[in-house]
Scaffold this motif. Structure first.
Motif, PDB file in Angstrom:
ATOM      1  N   LEU A 267       0.837  -1.207   0.000  1.00 20.29           N
ATOM      2  CA  LEU A 267       0.000   0.000   0.000  1.00 20.29           C
ATOM      3  C   LEU A 267       0.873   1.258   0.000  1.00 20.29           C
ATOM      4  CD1 LEU A 267      -2.793   1.297   0.017  1.00 20.29           C
ATOM      5  CD2 LEU A 267      -2.770   1.200   2.519  1.00 20.29           C
ATOM      6  N   ALA A 268       1.981   1.223   0.747  1.00 20.44           N
ATOM      7  CA  ALA A 268       2.895   2.373   0.763  1.00 20.44           C
ATOM      8  C   ALA A 268       3.361   2.691  -0.664  1.00 20.44           C
ATOM      9  CB  ALA A 268       4.092   2.097   1.671  1.00 20.44           C
ATOM     10  N   LEU A 269       3.659   1.659  -1.435  1.00 17.58           N
ATOM     11  CA  LEU A 269       4.103   1.868  -2.820  1.00 17.58           C
ATOM     12  C   LEU A 269       3.004   2.507  -3.659  1.00 17.58           C
ATOM     13  CD1 LEU A 269       5.919  -1.557  -3.438  1.00 17.58           C
ATOM     14  CD2 LEU A 269       6.979   0.663  -2.962  1.00 17.58           C
ATOM     15  N   ARG A 270       1.767   2.042  -3.455  1.00 16.57           N
ATOM     16  CA  ARG A 270       0.667   2.604  -4.249  1.00 16.57           C
ATOM     17  C   ARG A 270       0.345   4.031  -3.825  1.00 16.57           C
ATOM     18  NH1 ARG A 270      -3.492  -1.430  -2.722  1.00 16.57           N
ATOM     19  NH2 ARG A 270      -4.962  -0.565  -4.236  1.00 16.57           N
ATOM     20  N   ILE A 271       0.482   4.312  -2.517  1.00 16.09           N
ATOM     21  CA  ILE A 271       0.263   5.694  -2.051  1.00 16.09           C
ATOM     22  C   ILE A 271       1.301   6.607  -2.698  1.00 16.09           C
ATOM     23  CG2 ILE A 271       0.426   7.227  -0.044  1.00 16.09           C
ATOM     24  CD1 ILE A 271      -0.793   4.948   1.646  1.00 16.09           C
ATOM     25  N   SER A 272       2.553   6.151  -2.712  1.00 16.41           N
ATOM     26  CA  SER A 272       3.621   6.955  -3.295  1.00 16.41           C
ATOM     27  C   SER A 272       3.328   7.246  -4.774  1.00 16.41           C
ATOM     28  CB  SER A 272       4.944   6.212  -3.138  1.00 16.41           C
ATOM     29  OG  SER A 272       6.004   6.961  -3.648  1.00 16.41           O
ATOM     30  N   ASP A 273       2.818   6.239  -5.488  1.00 13.21           N
ATOM     31  CA  ASP A 273       2.482   6.442  -6.902  1.00 13.21           C
ATOM     32  C   ASP A 273       1.326   7.415  -7.091  1.00 13.21           C
ATOM     33  OD1 ASP A 273       4.405   4.902  -8.002  1.00 13.21           O
ATOM     34  OD2 ASP A 273       3.166   3.092  -8.192  1.00 13.21           O
ATOM     35  N   VAL A 274       0.241   7.169  -6.360  1.00 11.46           N
ATOM     36  CA  VAL A 274      -0.965   7.959  -6.604  1.00 11.46           C
ATOM     37  C   VAL A 274      -0.765   9.400  -6.143  1.00 11.46           C
ATOM     38  CG1 VAL A 274      -2.312   7.609  -4.477  1.00 11.46           C
ATOM     39  CG2 VAL A 274      -3.476   7.710  -6.679  1.00 11.46           C
ATOM     40  N   ALA A 275       0.154   9.603  -5.177  1.00 13.35           N
ATOM     41  CA  ALA A 275       0.437  10.954  -4.696  1.00 13.35           C
ATOM     42  C   ALA A 275       0.972  11.851  -5.816  1.00 13.35           C
ATOM     43  CB  ALA A 275       1.444  10.904  -3.540  1.00 13.35           C
ATOM     44  N   GLN A 276       1.598  11.243  -6.821  1.00 12.44           N
ATOM     45  CA  GLN A 276       2.132  12.028  -7.940  1.00 12.44           C
ATOM     46  C   GLN A 276       1.017  12.618  -8.799  1.00 12.44           C
ATOM     47  OE1 GLN A 276       5.682  11.837  -8.104  1.00 12.44           O
ATOM     48  NE2 GLN A 276       5.354  10.617  -6.253  1.00 12.44           N
ATOM     49  N   THR A 277      -0.182  12.051  -8.668  1.00 10.45           N
ATOM     50  CA  THR A 277      -1.264  12.440  -9.571  1.00 10.45           C
ATOM     51  C   THR A 277      -2.278  13.354  -8.900  1.00 10.45           C
ATOM     52  OG1 THR A 277      -2.730  10.616  -8.972  1.00 10.45           O
ATOM     53  CG2 THR A 277      -1.053  10.165 -10.642  1.00 10.45           C
ATOM     54  N   LEU A 278      -2.139  13.589  -7.578  1.00 13.20           N
ATOM     55  CA  LEU A 278      -3.109  14.411  -6.861  1.00 13.20           C
ATOM     56  C   LEU A 278      -2.467  15.730  -6.448  1.00 13.20           C
ATOM     57  CD1 LEU A 278      -4.564  11.684  -4.450  1.00 13.20           C
ATOM     58  CD2 LEU A 278      -5.507  12.448  -6.627  1.00 13.20           C
ATOM     59  N   LYS A 279      -3.304  16.701  -6.139  1.00 11.91           N
ATOM     60  CA  LYS A 279      -2.758  17.962  -5.630  1.00 11.91           C
ATOM     61  C   LYS A 279      -2.412  17.776  -4.152  1.00 11.91           C
ATOM     62  CE  LYS A 279      -3.241  22.786  -4.949  1.00 11.91           C
ATOM     63  NZ  LYS A 279      -1.813  22.672  -4.574  1.00 11.91           N
ATOM     64  N   ALA A 280      -1.129  17.908  -3.813  1.00 13.95           N
ATOM     65  CA  ALA A 280      -0.692  17.700  -2.427  1.00 13.95           C
ATOM     66  C   ALA A 280      -1.152  18.859  -1.548  1.00 13.95           C
ATOM     67  CB  ALA A 280       0.824  17.567  -2.369  1.00 13.95           C
TER      68      ALA A 280
END
Ligand SMILES: *[C@@H]1O[C@H](CO)[C@@H](O)[C@H](O)[C@H]1NC(C)=O
Ligand SMILES: *[C@@H]1O[C@H](CO)[C@@H](O)[C@H](O)[C@H]1NC(C)=O
Ligand SMILES: *[C@@H]1O[C@H](CO)[C@@H](O)[C@H](O)[C@H]1NC(C)=O
Length: 350
Positions: A267-280
């Motif tokens: 899940l940590a890996l997927r969070i890291s990926d999806v974070a690139q696509t959202l406005k932080a």
């Protein structure tokens, strides 16, 4: 009515006058750790009478660009102190990777953590790896502090310094760069803990009771103290102010409180990926909540009352039955640790 804004203005004036020294001193008092977020829901009910008029706020926004609470992400911040081989070893990938958030100047805090809950060899048979994630000190002091950090790192080999200014607003960058490091150098860790430096942690309880080394793999697992039905505070006088221009919706998704939450490696890996696509956004724990929402994952409730976002007085038996307590200073950790580690047979079995 506006103590925070008043002190802000004063701070700006004084620091402009005297330069970086005061920035550093004031910075010492500004808590970079994640505060207890309960207040957000408590005070959100009393906001309306104090909210400035829309036109005043609009003027305020336009006066400063970009918005001071805005984050530059995604962006490839460099790892300035790094340990690419941290997770290698004859026994394979770690069961638990601890990413501990501290600021450059928190030398004593890091040492106390190494000697207490951050000890990698505390639990026999379980591989734990610890890294302290930090950013850059205020510009005037970069050189001096960097020399000290290099020495500390040479001795302990556990600093991960990332190239952005270490401020409360930039905490989200710290967490995301910690996860990015994991994806790059430690992708097979079974679990990843994000934890602030100002907590008490009970690693045995976390590992044996919450994560369960012999349990089935749980790819969608994330747990901690779960906040539900909260929403953005629109009043700039409060610490967790969230302007509409940075977050439009009026609700936050469920999320795990920032002082400490733990997730599976996948899940940590997927969070890291999806974070690139959202406005932080700068509220790091809410942002991780937005990431898992996007992934269709819900936080898993922990055993009841085991992640405490408010301080509780130390008590041997009670602390053995929980995972984390927010608001513990280094000196207190060192004071209670020997007793905590001692065998006490009077604790009632539960
Ligand atoms: C970590 O724990 C081990 C085992 O309990 C102990 O021998 C060691 O001294 C501890 N290390 C530190 C830095 O406290
Ligand atoms: C966050 O870090 C960036 C990069 O170092 C810096 O330019 C920015 O001022 C920081 N933001 C805040 C609010 O401190
Ligand atoms: C064991 O824990 C109890 C409850 O915290 C405490 O009152 C007692 O003094 C402890 N005993 C020892 C030997 O530490």
């Amino acid at each position: 009515m506006r103590p925070i804004r008043g002190s802000l203005i004063l701070r700006v004036l004084v620091s402009t006058a005297l330069g970086g020294l005061l920035v550093l001193l004031v910075g010492q008092f500004v808590d970079s750790q994640t505060p207890s977020m309960d207040l957000r829901s408590l005070i959100s009910t009393e906001l309306d009478e104090d909210t400035p008029s829309p036109s005043l706020r609009k003027f305020e926004w336009q006066a400063r660009t970009p918005h001071p609470l805005d984050l530059r992400y995604p962006h490839s911040y460099p790892f300035l102190l790094n340990h690419p081989n941290k997770c290698d070893g004859p026994r394979g990938a770690p069961f638990l990777l601890m990413l501990v958030m501290t600021q450059p100047q928190d030398v004593g805090m890091r040492q106390a953590i190494r000697e207490t809950w951050g000890n990698e060899t505390l639990i026999p048979g379980v591989i734990i790896r610890r890294l302290f994630v930090l950013g850059l000190p205020p510009p005037l002091f970069t050189k001096e502090i960097h020399t000290l950090l290099k020495e500390e790192d040479k001795e302990h080999g556990d600093l991960l310094q990332v190239g952005f200014l270490d401020t409360y607003v930039n905490l989200t960058l710290k967490v995301l760069m910690g996860l990015k490091w994991m994806a790059q150098y430690c992708p097979n860790a079974q679990y990843v803990l994000k934890v602030d430096g100002d907590v008490f942690l009970n690693p045995s309880f976390l590992v044996q009771k919450v994560l369960q080394p012999n349990g089935p793999p749980r790819p969608d697992f994330i747990t901690g103290y779960i906040y539900k039905n909260t929403g953005p505070i629109r009043n700039p006088a409060y610490k967790w102010y969230m302007p509409q221009e940075l977050y439009l919706q009026d609700k936050y998704p469920p999320y795990c409180g920032g002082p400490g939450y733990v997730m599976s490696g996948p899940l940590a890996l997927r969070i890291s990926d999806v974070a690139q696509t959202l406005k932080a956004i700068y509220l790091e724990d809410v942002f991780v909540g937005l990431c898992i929402e996007q992934l269709g994952v819900k936080p898993t409730p922990p055993p009841p009352d085991t992640f405490l976002m408010f301080r509780r007085k130390y008590e041997h038996c009670a602390f053995h039955r929980l995972a984390l307590v927010h608001h513990f200073q280094p000196r207190e950790l060192l004071q209670i640790w020997r007793d905590f580690q001692s065998v006490n047979t009077t604790c009632p079995v539960k």
